[in-house]
Design a protein around this motif. Sequence first.
Motif, mmCIF file in Angstrom:
data_model
loop_
_atom_site.group_PDB
_atom_site.id
_atom_site.type_symbol
_atom_site.label_atom_id
_atom_site.label_comp_id
_atom_site.label_asym_id
_atom_site.label_seq_id
_atom_site.Cartn_x
_atom_site.Cartn_y
_atom_site.Cartn_z
ATOM 1 N N LEU A 93 0.870 -1.162 0.000
ATOM 2 C CA LEU A 93 0.000 0.000 0.000
ATOM 3 C C LEU A 93 0.913 1.219 0.000
ATOM 4 O O LEU A 93 2.024 1.167 0.545
ATOM 5 N N TYR A 94 0.443 2.314 -0.582
ATOM 6 C CA TYR A 94 1.309 3.469 -0.779
ATOM 7 C C TYR A 94 0.743 4.685 -0.054
ATOM 8 O O TYR A 94 -0.473 4.896 -0.014
ATOM 9 N N ALA A 95 1.645 5.471 0.525
ATOM 10 C CA ALA A 95 1.260 6.680 1.256
ATOM 11 C C ALA A 95 2.097 7.846 0.763
ATOM 12 O O ALA A 95 3.146 7.665 0.127
ATOM 13 N N TRP A 96 1.623 9.046 1.073
ATOM 14 C CA TRP A 96 2.285 10.276 0.637
ATOM 15 C C TRP A 96 2.836 11.017 1.842
ATOM 16 O O TRP A 96 2.130 11.236 2.829
ATOM 17 N N VAL A 97 4.113 11.389 1.767
ATOM 18 C CA VAL A 97 4.764 12.186 2.801
ATOM 19 C C VAL A 97 4.825 13.626 2.298
ATOM 20 O O VAL A 97 5.446 13.893 1.264
ATOM 21 N N PRO A 98 4.168 14.573 2.976
ATOM 22 C CA PRO A 98 4.088 15.947 2.465
ATOM 23 C C PRO A 98 5.452 16.625 2.374
ATOM 24 O O PRO A 98 6.415 16.201 3.027
ATOM 25 N N PRO A 99 5.547 17.689 1.582
ATOM 26 C CA PRO A 99 6.791 18.462 1.502
ATOM 27 C C PRO A 99 7.213 18.955 2.878
ATOM 28 O O PRO A 99 6.381 19.302 3.717
ATOM 29 N N GLY A 100 8.513 18.976 3.101
ATOM 30 C CA GLY A 100 9.038 19.444 4.371
ATOM 31 C C GLY A 100 9.163 18.368 5.426
ATOM 32 O O GLY A 100 9.779 18.588 6.471
ATOM 33 N N MET A 101 8.577 17.189 5.188
ATOM 34 C CA MET A 101 8.669 16.082 6.135
ATOM 35 C C MET A 101 9.754 15.118 5.672
ATOM 36 O O MET A 101 9.725 14.648 4.534
ATOM 37 N N GLY A 102 10.696 14.814 6.555
ATOM 38 C CA GLY A 102 11.751 13.870 6.215
ATOM 39 C C GLY A 102 11.619 12.541 6.911
ATOM 40 O O GLY A 102 12.447 11.650 6.729
ATOM 41 N N ALA A 103 10.556 12.395 7.724
ATOM 42 C CA ALA A 103 10.371 11.165 8.487
ATOM 43 C C ALA A 103 8.895 11.018 8.814
ATOM 44 O O ALA A 103 8.094 11.935 8.612
ATOM 45 N N GLY A 104 8.520 9.860 9.331
ATOM 46 C CA GLY A 104 7.131 9.615 9.702
ATOM 47 C C GLY A 104 7.012 8.320 10.477
ATOM 48 O O GLY A 104 8.003 7.618 10.719
ATOM 49 N N THR A 105 5.778 7.989 10.865
ATOM 50 C CA THR A 105 5.528 6.778 11.638
ATOM 51 C C THR A 105 4.339 6.019 11.057
ATOM 52 O O THR A 105 3.386 6.614 10.554
ATOM 53 N N VAL A 106 4.418 4.690 11.146
ATOM 54 C CA VAL A 106 3.324 3.795 10.776
ATOM 55 C C VAL A 106 3.065 2.894 11.975
ATOM 56 O O VAL A 106 4.005 2.338 12.555
ATOM 57 N N PHE A 107 1.793 2.746 12.347
ATOM 58 C CA PHE A 107 1.427 1.975 13.531
ATOM 59 C C PHE A 107 0.743 0.674 13.126
ATOM 60 O O PHE A 107 0.069 0.602 12.093
ATOM 61 N N CYS A 108 0.890 -0.334 13.986
ATOM 62 C CA CYS A 108 0.239 -1.623 13.757
ATOM 63 C C CYS A 108 -0.215 -2.194 15.095
ATOM 64 O O CYS A 108 0.492 -2.077 16.105
ATOM 65 N N HIS A 109 -1.406 -2.815 15.098
ATOM 66 C CA HIS A 109 -1.944 -3.451 16.298
ATOM 67 C C HIS A 109 -2.684 -4.712 15.869
ATOM 68 O O HIS A 109 -3.665 -4.637 15.123
#
Length: 390
Positions: free
Chosen positions: A101-117
Amino acid sequence: MIVSGGVPVDIESRSYGAVHSDYTYKDQPTYSIISLQGDLIECADGKLGQSLRLTPPGDDPVLLMLQPGNNYALPTPASGTHWYVATPDAPLNTVRGFDALYAWVPPGMGAGTVFCHAFSPKEAGWLIVSDADGNELASLESDFNEPEALMFRLRTTAPEGSLIKISLLKPQNPDWTIDDAKVWLGPELPGLVAPSLKAADGIAAIARRVGIETDWTPLCDFETENPFTTIQWSKPVPEHAELPAYDVGLSGEQSFGGGNSLRVQMRFPENDEERSQELKLFTKPLPMEGVRQVRFFLYGDGSGRKIIVRVRDESQEHHYCSVGVIDWTGWKAVVADFQNATTSIAGGDENKRIDGPTGNVVIQLQHTTGNALESVLYIDDLSVRMGGAQ
Protein backbone atom coordinates in the motif's frame (compact mmCIF):
# COMPACT_ATOMS: atom_id res chain seq x y z
CA MET A 1 -12.50 3.74 1.81
CA ILE A 2 -12.80 6.60 -0.69
CA VAL A 3 -13.95 5.61 -4.18
CA SER A 4 -14.86 7.45 -7.36
CA GLY A 5 -18.52 8.04 -8.13
CA GLY A 6 -19.98 5.79 -10.82
CA VAL A 7 -17.42 3.03 -10.20
CA PRO A 8 -18.95 -0.31 -9.06
CA VAL A 9 -17.61 -1.78 -5.83
CA ASP A 10 -17.97 -5.50 -5.09
CA ILE A 11 -18.05 -6.23 -1.36
CA GLU A 12 -17.47 -9.80 -0.26
CA SER A 13 -18.85 -10.44 3.22
CA ARG A 14 -17.01 -13.55 4.33
CA SER A 15 -18.32 -15.74 7.10
CA TYR A 16 -15.79 -16.48 9.81
CA GLY A 17 -17.34 -19.92 10.02
CA ALA A 18 -15.53 -20.79 6.80
CA VAL A 19 -12.25 -20.40 8.67
CA HIS A 20 -13.18 -21.29 12.23
CA SER A 21 -15.38 -24.39 12.28
CA ASP A 22 -16.33 -23.97 15.93
CA TYR A 23 -18.30 -20.74 15.51
CA THR A 24 -19.80 -18.31 13.01
CA TYR A 25 -20.39 -14.59 13.44
CA LYS A 26 -24.02 -13.53 13.16
CA ASP A 27 -23.46 -10.01 11.84
CA GLN A 28 -25.54 -8.57 9.02
CA PRO A 29 -23.14 -6.19 7.24
CA THR A 30 -24.35 -2.63 6.68
CA TYR A 31 -22.65 -0.34 4.17
CA SER A 32 -23.06 3.42 3.81
CA ILE A 33 -22.12 5.77 0.98
CA ILE A 34 -21.31 9.23 2.34
CA SER A 35 -20.35 12.39 0.46
CA LEU A 36 -17.03 14.03 1.30
CA GLN A 37 -19.11 16.78 2.93
CA GLY A 38 -20.56 14.22 5.36
CA ASP A 39 -24.04 13.74 3.83
CA LEU A 40 -25.51 10.22 3.73
CA ILE A 41 -26.19 9.26 0.11
CA GLU A 42 -27.16 5.61 0.37
CA CYS A 43 -27.31 2.78 2.90
CA ALA A 44 -27.47 -0.94 2.07
CA ASP A 45 -27.66 -4.15 4.12
CA GLY A 46 -25.77 -7.21 2.98
CA LYS A 47 -25.88 -10.84 4.08
CA LEU A 48 -23.09 -12.65 5.86
CA GLY A 49 -21.19 -14.94 3.53
CA GLN A 50 -22.50 -13.28 0.35
CA SER A 51 -21.32 -10.58 -2.04
CA LEU A 52 -22.93 -7.24 -2.73
CA ARG A 53 -22.33 -4.69 -5.50
CA LEU A 54 -22.67 -0.97 -4.80
CA THR A 55 -22.33 1.78 -7.40
CA PRO A 56 -21.98 5.27 -5.91
CA PRO A 57 -24.00 7.83 -7.90
CA GLY A 58 -22.44 10.79 -9.69
CA ASP A 59 -18.82 11.45 -10.57
CA ASP A 60 -17.39 12.88 -7.34
CA PRO A 61 -15.37 10.74 -4.91
CA VAL A 62 -17.37 9.42 -1.95
CA LEU A 63 -16.67 7.62 1.30
CA LEU A 64 -17.70 3.96 1.49
CA MET A 65 -18.04 2.97 5.14
CA LEU A 66 -18.64 -0.43 6.72
CA GLN A 67 -20.66 -0.12 9.91
CA PRO A 68 -18.47 -0.90 12.96
CA GLY A 69 -18.97 -4.39 14.36
CA ASN A 70 -19.16 -6.16 11.01
CA ASN A 71 -16.45 -8.59 10.05
CA TYR A 72 -14.36 -9.81 7.16
CA ALA A 73 -15.78 -7.49 4.50
CA LEU A 74 -13.48 -7.15 1.49
CA PRO A 75 -14.35 -4.26 -0.88
CA THR A 76 -12.98 -4.43 -4.43
CA PRO A 77 -13.61 -1.36 -6.62
CA ALA A 78 -13.62 -1.86 -10.39
CA SER A 79 -11.17 1.06 -10.69
CA GLY A 80 -7.69 1.16 -9.20
CA THR A 81 -8.11 4.82 -8.24
CA HIS A 82 -9.31 4.53 -4.69
CA TRP A 83 -7.93 5.21 -1.24
CA TYR A 84 -8.16 3.57 2.17
CA VAL A 85 -8.55 5.63 5.34
CA ALA A 86 -5.79 4.83 7.85
CA THR A 87 -5.88 7.35 10.70
CA PRO A 88 -5.54 6.92 14.49
CA ASP A 89 -9.32 7.42 14.82
CA ALA A 90 -10.22 5.21 11.83
CA PRO A 91 -7.48 2.59 11.35
CA LEU A 92 -7.37 0.29 8.33
CA ASN A 93 -8.41 -3.28 9.18
CA THR A 94 -6.29 -5.75 7.23
CA VAL A 95 -6.75 -9.50 6.71
CA ARG A 96 -3.64 -11.70 6.61
CA GLY A 97 -1.37 -8.80 5.76
CA PHE A 98 -0.74 -7.08 2.42
CA ASP A 99 2.11 -6.80 -0.07
CA ALA A 100 1.94 -3.11 -0.92
CA LEU A 101 0.00 0.00 0.00
CA TYR A 102 1.31 3.47 -0.78
CA ALA A 103 1.26 6.68 1.26
CA TRP A 104 2.28 10.28 0.64
CA VAL A 105 4.76 12.19 2.80
CA PRO A 106 4.09 15.95 2.47
CA PRO A 107 6.79 18.46 1.50
CA GLY A 108 9.04 19.44 4.37
CA MET A 109 8.67 16.08 6.14
CA GLY A 110 11.75 13.87 6.21
CA ALA A 111 10.37 11.17 8.49
CA GLY A 112 7.13 9.61 9.70
CA THR A 113 5.53 6.78 11.64
CA VAL A 114 3.32 3.80 10.78
CA PHE A 115 1.43 1.98 13.53
CA CYS A 116 0.24 -1.62 13.76
CA HIS A 117 -1.94 -3.45 16.30
CA ALA A 118 -2.80 -7.14 15.91
CA PHE A 119 -6.26 -8.54 16.55
CA SER A 120 -5.13 -11.83 18.12
CA PRO A 121 -2.37 -12.95 20.50
CA LYS A 122 0.26 -15.54 19.54
CA GLU A 123 0.42 -14.30 15.97
CA ALA A 124 2.61 -11.63 14.42
CA GLY A 125 3.62 -9.60 11.39
CA TRP A 126 6.59 -8.07 9.60
CA LEU A 127 5.94 -4.37 8.92
CA ILE A 128 8.16 -2.80 6.25
CA VAL A 129 8.37 0.77 4.92
CA SER A 130 10.20 1.33 1.63
CA ASP A 131 10.63 4.22 -0.76
CA ALA A 132 8.81 4.30 -4.09
CA ASP A 133 11.70 2.40 -5.73
CA GLY A 134 11.46 -0.44 -3.22
CA ASN A 135 14.49 0.47 -1.08
CA GLU A 136 13.78 -0.46 2.53
CA LEU A 137 13.66 2.49 4.93
CA ALA A 138 12.64 0.68 8.13
CA SER A 139 11.13 -2.61 9.30
CA LEU A 140 9.75 -4.16 12.46
CA GLU A 141 8.83 -7.78 13.20
CA SER A 142 6.60 -8.15 16.24
CA ASP A 143 3.48 -9.79 17.65
CA PHE A 144 1.93 -6.28 17.81
CA ASN A 145 -0.15 -7.34 20.81
CA GLU A 146 0.03 -3.68 21.79
CA PRO A 147 0.06 -0.80 19.28
CA GLU A 148 3.62 -0.29 18.05
CA ALA A 149 5.08 2.47 15.90
CA LEU A 150 7.59 1.96 13.11
CA MET A 151 9.53 5.15 12.45
CA PHE A 152 11.10 5.71 9.04
CA ARG A 153 13.37 8.37 7.56
CA LEU A 154 13.40 9.31 3.90
CA ARG A 155 16.71 9.13 2.06
CA THR A 156 15.77 12.12 -0.08
CA THR A 157 12.88 14.58 -0.13
CA ALA A 158 11.14 16.32 -3.02
CA PRO A 159 9.38 19.71 -3.28
CA GLU A 160 6.11 17.95 -4.18
CA GLY A 161 6.42 15.40 -1.38
CA SER A 162 7.46 11.74 -1.47
CA LEU A 163 5.70 8.39 -1.86
CA ILE A 164 6.40 5.40 0.36
CA LYS A 165 5.40 1.74 0.19
CA ILE A 166 4.05 -0.08 3.25
CA SER A 167 3.96 -3.88 3.52
CA LEU A 168 2.70 -6.22 6.24
CA LEU A 169 4.19 -9.64 5.48
CA LYS A 170 4.56 -13.08 7.04
CA PRO A 171 7.12 -12.94 9.86
CA GLN A 172 10.60 -14.27 9.21
CA ASN A 173 10.35 -16.23 12.46
CA PRO A 174 9.16 -19.70 11.32
CA ASP A 175 7.19 -20.20 14.55
CA TRP A 176 4.98 -17.17 13.87
CA THR A 177 2.10 -16.73 11.44
CA ILE A 178 0.74 -13.54 9.91
CA ASP A 179 -2.09 -11.97 11.90
CA ASP A 180 -5.05 -9.80 10.99
CA ALA A 181 -4.21 -6.30 12.17
CA LYS A 182 -5.11 -2.65 12.27
CA VAL A 183 -2.70 -0.33 10.48
CA TRP A 184 -2.65 3.47 10.57
CA LEU A 185 -0.39 6.39 9.80
CA GLY A 186 0.94 8.77 12.43
CA PRO A 187 -0.89 12.12 12.70
CA GLU A 188 2.00 13.84 10.93
CA LEU A 189 0.98 12.10 7.67
CA PRO A 190 -2.26 12.38 5.68
CA GLY A 191 -4.20 9.32 6.86
CA LEU A 192 -4.81 7.81 3.42
CA VAL A 193 -3.14 4.89 1.65
CA ALA A 194 -3.58 3.73 -1.94
CA PRO A 195 -3.27 0.37 -3.74
CA SER A 196 -0.97 1.76 -6.45
CA LEU A 197 1.61 4.47 -7.03
CA LYS A 198 -0.72 6.08 -9.57
CA ALA A 199 -3.53 6.37 -7.02
CA ALA A 200 -1.07 7.58 -4.37
CA ASP A 201 -0.23 10.55 -6.60
CA GLY A 202 -3.77 11.77 -5.90
CA ILE A 203 -3.56 11.60 -2.10
CA ALA A 204 -2.58 15.27 -1.72
CA ALA A 205 -5.66 16.46 -3.62
CA ILE A 206 -8.14 14.02 -2.08
CA ALA A 207 -6.79 14.68 1.43
CA ARG A 208 -7.67 18.36 1.14
CA ARG A 209 -11.18 17.47 -0.04
CA VAL A 210 -11.85 15.36 3.05
CA GLY A 211 -10.42 17.98 5.41
CA ILE A 212 -6.96 16.49 5.98
CA GLU A 213 -4.67 19.50 6.00
CA THR A 214 -1.04 19.30 4.92
CA ASP A 215 -0.06 22.99 4.87
CA TRP A 216 2.33 23.03 7.84
CA THR A 217 4.85 25.87 8.16
CA PRO A 218 8.17 24.79 9.75
CA LEU A 219 9.41 26.99 12.60
CA CYS A 220 12.49 25.09 13.77
CA ASP A 221 14.21 21.76 13.02
CA PHE A 222 16.67 22.00 15.98
CA GLU A 223 19.63 21.14 13.78
CA THR A 224 21.69 24.23 14.68
CA GLU A 225 19.42 26.47 16.76
CA ASN A 226 17.41 26.18 19.96
CA PRO A 227 14.49 28.66 19.75
CA PHE A 228 13.51 28.12 23.41
CA THR A 229 15.32 31.10 24.89
CA THR A 230 13.46 31.32 28.22
CA ILE A 231 13.06 28.34 30.55
CA GLN A 232 11.55 28.59 34.02
CA TRP A 233 9.73 26.70 36.75
CA SER A 234 6.11 27.63 37.46
CA LYS A 235 6.85 27.81 41.21
CA PRO A 236 9.90 29.49 42.75
CA VAL A 237 12.80 27.19 43.65
CA PRO A 238 14.81 27.96 46.83
CA GLU A 239 18.00 29.82 45.96
CA HIS A 240 20.49 27.13 47.00
CA ALA A 241 18.36 24.05 46.28
CA GLU A 242 20.02 21.45 44.07
CA LEU A 243 16.66 20.02 43.01
CA PRO A 244 14.43 20.41 41.12
CA ALA A 245 16.78 21.01 38.22
CA TYR A 246 16.68 20.97 34.45
CA ASP A 247 19.11 20.72 31.55
CA VAL A 248 17.92 21.80 28.10
CA GLY A 249 20.00 21.92 24.92
CA LEU A 250 20.57 20.54 21.43
CA SER A 251 21.60 16.90 21.28
CA GLY A 252 22.44 14.23 18.74
CA GLU A 253 21.31 11.39 21.03
CA GLN A 254 17.88 11.20 19.36
CA SER A 255 16.34 12.87 16.33
CA PHE A 256 13.14 12.57 14.34
CA GLY A 257 13.83 14.13 10.97
CA GLY A 258 17.50 15.15 10.98
CA GLY A 259 20.62 14.77 13.09
CA ASN A 260 19.71 16.72 16.24
CA SER A 261 16.80 17.45 18.54
CA LEU A 262 16.19 19.38 21.76
CA ARG A 263 17.04 17.33 24.84
CA VAL A 264 15.01 18.18 27.97
CA GLN A 265 16.07 16.62 31.26
CA MET A 266 14.15 17.20 34.51
CA ARG A 267 15.11 15.97 38.00
CA PHE A 268 13.10 16.22 41.21
CA PRO A 269 13.86 15.48 44.89
CA GLU A 270 12.43 12.36 46.53
CA ASN A 271 10.77 14.29 49.34
CA ASP A 272 9.45 17.31 47.49
CA GLU A 273 7.24 19.56 49.59
CA GLU A 274 5.71 20.91 46.40
CA ARG A 275 3.13 18.40 45.20
CA SER A 276 3.25 19.83 41.70
CA GLN A 277 5.70 21.72 39.53
CA GLU A 278 5.87 22.69 35.89
CA LEU A 279 8.75 23.35 33.53
CA LYS A 280 7.89 26.01 30.96
CA LEU A 281 9.87 26.43 27.73
CA PHE A 282 9.29 29.73 25.86
CA THR A 283 10.46 30.26 22.30
CA LYS A 284 11.76 33.58 21.13
CA PRO A 285 9.20 35.54 19.02
CA LEU A 286 8.58 33.52 15.86
CA PRO A 287 6.72 34.55 12.68
CA MET A 288 3.09 33.45 12.91
CA GLU A 289 -0.36 34.84 12.15
CA GLY A 290 -3.73 33.22 12.79
CA VAL A 291 -2.28 29.98 14.18
CA ARG A 292 -4.73 27.08 14.04
CA GLN A 293 -2.48 24.22 15.14
CA VAL A 294 0.96 23.68 16.62
CA ARG A 295 2.82 20.42 16.02
CA PHE A 296 6.10 19.00 17.26
CA PHE A 297 7.56 15.54 17.70
CA LEU A 298 8.26 14.29 21.19
CA TYR A 299 10.39 11.31 22.17
CA GLY A 300 8.43 10.16 25.21
CA ASP A 301 9.57 8.22 28.25
CA GLY A 302 6.20 6.90 29.45
CA SER A 303 6.41 9.11 32.54
CA GLY A 304 2.75 10.14 32.50
CA ARG A 305 3.56 13.84 32.62
CA LYS A 306 0.86 16.14 31.31
CA ILE A 307 1.69 18.45 28.40
CA ILE A 308 0.14 21.86 27.77
CA VAL A 309 0.94 23.87 24.66
CA ARG A 310 0.49 27.62 24.87
CA VAL A 311 0.73 30.32 22.22
CA ARG A 312 1.30 33.91 23.35
CA ASP A 313 0.35 36.25 20.53
CA GLU A 314 1.52 39.75 19.65
CA SER A 315 -1.00 41.36 22.04
CA GLN A 316 0.14 39.08 24.91
CA GLU A 317 -3.09 37.09 24.71
CA HIS A 318 -2.38 33.54 25.95
CA HIS A 319 -4.02 30.51 24.31
CA TYR A 320 -3.73 27.21 26.22
CA CYS A 321 -4.34 23.71 24.81
CA SER A 322 -3.92 20.50 26.82
CA VAL A 323 -2.59 17.69 24.60
CA GLY A 324 -2.65 14.75 27.03
CA VAL A 325 -0.02 12.84 28.97
CA ILE A 326 3.25 11.20 27.94
CA ASP A 327 2.09 7.58 28.01
CA TRP A 328 4.37 6.36 25.20
CA THR A 329 8.04 5.63 24.64
CA GLY A 330 9.72 6.73 21.41
CA TRP A 331 8.78 9.35 18.83
CA LYS A 332 5.23 10.58 18.41
CA ALA A 333 3.63 13.67 16.87
CA VAL A 334 2.03 16.04 19.39
CA VAL A 335 -0.63 18.32 17.92
CA ALA A 336 -2.27 21.24 19.75
CA ASP A 337 -5.48 22.09 17.89
CA PHE A 338 -6.40 25.68 18.75
CA GLN A 339 -9.16 25.72 16.14
CA ASN A 340 -11.22 22.67 17.13
CA ALA A 341 -10.15 21.48 20.58
CA THR A 342 -11.20 22.92 23.94
CA THR A 343 -8.83 25.75 24.84
CA SER A 344 -8.59 28.50 27.43
CA ILE A 345 -7.64 32.12 26.77
CA ALA A 346 -6.35 34.85 29.07
CA GLY A 347 -4.95 38.38 28.84
CA GLY A 348 -4.05 40.47 25.82
CA ASP A 349 -6.66 42.15 23.64
CA GLU A 350 -9.17 39.33 24.36
CA ASN A 351 -10.22 38.99 20.72
CA LYS A 352 -9.78 35.18 20.95
CA ARG A 353 -7.52 35.11 17.88
CA ILE A 354 -3.83 34.33 17.71
CA ASP A 355 -2.63 37.59 16.18
CA GLY A 356 0.77 38.17 14.60
CA PRO A 357 2.98 39.04 13.02
CA THR A 358 4.94 37.16 15.69
CA GLY A 359 4.17 35.01 18.71
CA ASN A 360 5.75 32.67 21.23
CA VAL A 361 5.18 28.94 21.53
CA VAL A 362 5.33 27.65 25.11
CA ILE A 363 5.62 23.95 26.00
CA GLN A 364 4.64 23.22 29.60
CA LEU A 365 5.71 19.90 31.15
CA GLN A 366 4.00 19.10 34.43
CA HIS A 367 5.29 17.10 37.40
CA THR A 368 2.94 15.75 40.07
CA THR A 369 3.15 13.25 42.89
CA GLY A 370 3.54 9.79 41.41
CA ASN A 371 5.51 10.87 38.34
CA ALA A 372 9.06 9.62 37.91
CA LEU A 373 11.70 11.71 39.68
CA GLU A 374 13.67 12.07 36.45
CA SER A 375 12.69 12.46 32.81
CA VAL A 376 14.69 12.79 29.62
CA LEU A 377 12.59 13.92 26.67
CA TYR A 378 13.46 15.05 23.15
CA ILE A 379 11.62 17.62 21.01
CA ASP A 380 12.01 17.97 17.24
CA ASP A 381 10.53 19.65 14.14
CA LEU A 382 8.31 22.42 15.52
CA SER A 383 5.74 23.70 12.99
CA VAL A 384 2.39 25.50 12.79
CA ARG A 385 -0.68 25.70 10.58
CA MET A 386 -1.81 29.26 9.98
CA GLY A 387 -4.63 31.16 8.30
CA GLY A 388 -8.40 30.75 8.22
CA ALA A 389 -11.07 31.67 10.72
CA GLN A 390 -10.59 30.91 14.40
